[in-house]
Scaffold this motif. Structure first.
Motif, PDB file in Angstrom:
ATOM      1  N   GLY A 181       0.794  -1.225   0.000  1.00  0.00           N
ATOM      2  CA  GLY A 181       0.000   0.000   0.000  1.00  0.00           C
ATOM      3  C   GLY A 181       0.823   1.269   0.000  1.00  0.00           C
ATOM      4  N   VAL A 182       1.952   1.261  -0.698  1.00  0.00           N
ATOM      5  CA  VAL A 182       2.828   2.436  -0.715  1.00  0.00           C
ATOM      6  C   VAL A 182       2.690   3.183  -2.043  1.00  0.00           C
ATOM      7  CG1 VAL A 182       4.494   1.406   0.867  1.00  0.00           C
ATOM      8  CG2 VAL A 182       4.781   1.085  -1.618  1.00  0.00           C
ATOM      9  N   PRO A 183       3.077   4.457  -2.076  1.00  0.00           N
ATOM     10  CA  PRO A 183       3.080   5.197  -3.345  1.00  0.00           C
ATOM     11  C   PRO A 183       4.067   4.594  -4.334  1.00  0.00           C
ATOM     12  CG  PRO A 183       3.134   6.711  -1.486  1.00  0.00           C
ATOM     13  CD  PRO A 183       3.372   5.340  -0.940  1.00  0.00           C
ATOM     14  N   TYR A 184       3.754   4.782  -5.611  1.00  0.00           N
ATOM     15  CA  TYR A 184       4.531   4.175  -6.696  1.00  0.00           C
ATOM     16  C   TYR A 184       4.884   5.240  -7.727  1.00  0.00           C
ATOM     17  CZ  TYR A 184       5.488   0.929 -10.609  1.00  0.00           C
ATOM     18  OH  TYR A 184       6.056   0.231 -11.653  1.00  0.00           O
ATOM     19  N   ILE A 185       6.178   5.430  -7.934  1.00  0.00           N
ATOM     20  CA  ILE A 185       6.646   6.343  -8.978  1.00  0.00           C
ATOM     21  C   ILE A 185       6.838   5.534 -10.256  1.00  0.00           C
ATOM     22  CG2 ILE A 185       8.439   7.973  -9.690  1.00  0.00           C
ATOM     23  CD1 ILE A 185       9.080   8.332  -6.673  1.00  0.00           C
ATOM     24  N   MET A 186       6.083   5.920 -11.266  1.00  0.00           N
ATOM     25  CA  MET A 186       6.052   5.203 -12.541  1.00  0.00           C
ATOM     26  C   MET A 186       6.732   6.065 -13.605  1.00  0.00           C
ATOM     27  SD  MET A 186       2.584   4.370 -14.679  1.00  0.00           S
ATOM     28  CE  MET A 186       1.986   3.144 -13.527  1.00  0.00           C
ATOM     29  N   MET A 187       7.834   5.571 -14.151  1.00  0.00           N
ATOM     30  CA  MET A 187       8.566   6.349 -15.138  1.00  0.00           C
ATOM     31  C   MET A 187       8.302   5.850 -16.551  1.00  0.00           C
ATOM     32  SD  MET A 187      12.653   7.249 -15.316  1.00  0.00           S
ATOM     33  CE  MET A 187      13.058   5.972 -16.498  1.00  0.00           C
ATOM     34  N   HIS A 188       8.419   6.759 -17.513  1.00  0.00           N
ATOM     35  CA  HIS A 188       8.345   6.363 -18.914  1.00  0.00           C
ATOM     36  C   HIS A 188       9.729   5.976 -19.408  1.00  0.00           C
ATOM     37  CE1 HIS A 188       8.830   7.047 -23.265  1.00  0.00           C
ATOM     38  NE2 HIS A 188       7.658   6.445 -23.323  1.00  0.00           N
ATOM     39  N   MET A 189       9.794   4.816 -20.043  1.00  0.00           N
ATOM     40  CA  MET A 189      11.058   4.336 -20.599  1.00  0.00           C
ATOM     41  C   MET A 189      10.768   3.231 -21.596  1.00  0.00           C
ATOM     42  SD  MET A 189      14.238   2.677 -18.476  1.00  0.00           S
ATOM     43  CE  MET A 189      15.589   1.828 -19.283  1.00  0.00           C
ATOM     44  N   HIS A 197       0.016   7.983 -24.069  1.00  0.00           N
ATOM     45  CA  HIS A 197      -0.606   6.670 -24.266  1.00  0.00           C
ATOM     46  C   HIS A 197       0.012   5.644 -23.316  1.00  0.00           C
ATOM     47  CE1 HIS A 197      -2.508   3.275 -26.308  1.00  0.00           C
ATOM     48  NE2 HIS A 197      -1.320   2.689 -26.331  1.00  0.00           N
ATOM     49  N   TYR A 198       1.339   5.679 -23.188  1.00  0.00           N
ATOM     50  CA  TYR A 198       2.042   4.773 -22.275  1.00  0.00           C
ATOM     51  C   TYR A 198       1.517   4.932 -20.849  1.00  0.00           C
ATOM     52  CZ  TYR A 198       5.897   3.368 -19.154  1.00  0.00           C
ATOM     53  OH  TYR A 198       6.652   2.824 -18.131  1.00  0.00           O
ATOM     54  N   PHE A 199       1.434   6.174 -20.378  1.00  0.00           N
ATOM     55  CA  PHE A 199       0.980   6.393 -19.012  1.00  0.00           C
ATOM     56  C   PHE A 199      -0.478   5.978 -18.839  1.00  0.00           C
ATOM     57  CE2 PHE A 199       4.548   9.557 -18.242  1.00  0.00           C
ATOM     58  CZ  PHE A 199       5.167   8.761 -17.286  1.00  0.00           C
ATOM     59  N   SER A 200      -1.299   6.255 -19.821  1.00  0.00           N
ATOM     60  CA  SER A 200      -2.702   5.864 -19.725  1.00  0.00           C
ATOM     61  C   SER A 200      -2.829   4.358 -19.528  1.00  0.00           C
ATOM     62  CB  SER A 200      -3.445   6.298 -20.991  1.00  0.00           C
ATOM     63  OG  SER A 200      -4.801   5.915 -20.924  1.00  0.00           O
ATOM     64  N   GLU A 201      -2.059   3.606 -20.285  1.00  0.00           N
ATOM     65  CA  GLU A 201      -2.096   2.150 -20.198  1.00  0.00           C
ATOM     66  C   GLU A 201      -1.538   1.637 -18.878  1.00  0.00           C
ATOM     67  OE1 GLU A 201       0.825  -0.399 -22.432  1.00  0.00           O
ATOM     68  OE2 GLU A 201      -0.995  -0.911 -23.551  1.00  0.00           O
TER      69      GLU A 201
END
Length: 274
Positions: free
Chosen positions: A135-143, A165-169
């Motif tokens: 249940g922790v925050p998640y940093i999601m990077m584009h790569m 589009h990548y982030f939406s998915e």
């Protein structure tokens, strides 16, 4: 705008600073700077004293062409220091920079607060379930690709549209897995040319459509020092300039090597925004 860190609601209405702590021998700027417990604890204390809200700890270099290390080596580098930092600074928010679910799981068991995943769960299908479990925050990077291959994957139909589009998915998949607090990192320098990095920065505010916090990490990167014709060690002034622009574009977290200067940038931005 806020994130929930183990029951504590942390506001991001005002931008915050995340200090980088690399415990790797080969990171592009500070690889090998912090080799022992005393040096590492001193650096953490320095960043906190200068105003960092988060400390991001990484034990796997993600610079272009970085050497791969296995899970065991990453954990061997990371976990002993994480335990020491957690003990010495029990109230500090600690982020772990890893794309491996096993490393994330072990780190969260040792008291880490946030997972910072440069691959957005693409190469480890268990990452989302681990983050959701704790249940922790998640940093999601584009790569695209891996640190070894990313600079060969810089062709886009439309850079900004493709990133959105990548982030939406990925956001949809993370939400379905049960992740509630997501922070977006557009991934400056990852599978992007220098020209593309500046195009992305100019259009950073287009990512505000997701209504999620944006993290920007341009600190001392090649998009700065190659443009200025200098080295990473001389790129602090350029970093500050781009950090201010990113704040004006809606960034809520600055991920930096130089905390004091970033905190000052945030203070000046806040004054300008009154």
């Amino acid at each position: 705008m806020q994130i929930n860190i183990k029951g504590e609601l942390v506001s991001l209405e005002e931008p915050q600073v995340m200090g980088i702590l690399n415990i790797t021998p080969d990171s592009f700027y500070d690889g090998g700077f912090h080799k022992n417990e005393k040096q590492i604890l001193n650096q953490v204390e320095k960043m906190l004293t200068e105003g960092a809200s988060f400390i991001d700890i990484g034990a796997y270099s993600s610079r272009p062409d970085a050497n791969d290390v296995d899970v065991e080596e990453e954990q061997k580098r990371l976990l002993p220091f994480l335990k020491k930092i957690r003990k010495e600074f029990p109230k500090t928010f600690l982020s772990i920079d890893t794309f491996r679910s096993d490393v994330a799981h072990a780190s969260l068991e040792e008291g880490a607060d946030i997972i910072n995943d440069i691959l957005g769960g693409q190469l480890d299908e268990k990452m989302f379930s681990v983050v959701a479990k704790f249940g922790v925050p998640y940093i999601m990077m584009h790569m695209r690709g891996t640190p070894k291959t990313m600079q060969k994957q810089t062709e886009y139909d439309n850079l900004i549209v493709d990133i959105r589009h990548y982030f939406s998915e990925r956001i949809s998949l993370a939400n379905k897995a049960g992740i509630k607090d997501i922070i977006l990192d557009p991934g400056f320098g990852f599978a992007k040319t220098r020209t593309q990095n500046f195009e992305l920065l100019r259009n950073l505010n287009s990512l505000n459509i997701f209504e999620l916090p944006l993290l920007v990490g341009v600190s001392r990167k090649s998009m700065i020092y190659k443009t200025l014709g200098c080295e990473a060690i001389e790129a602090l002034n350029g970093t500050t300039a781009l950090n201010m622009f990113s704040l004006q574009q809606g960034s809520k977290i600055l991920r930096v090597h130089d905390v004091k200067e970033a905190v000052e940038t945030v203070e000046l931005y806040k004054e300008l925004s009154k």
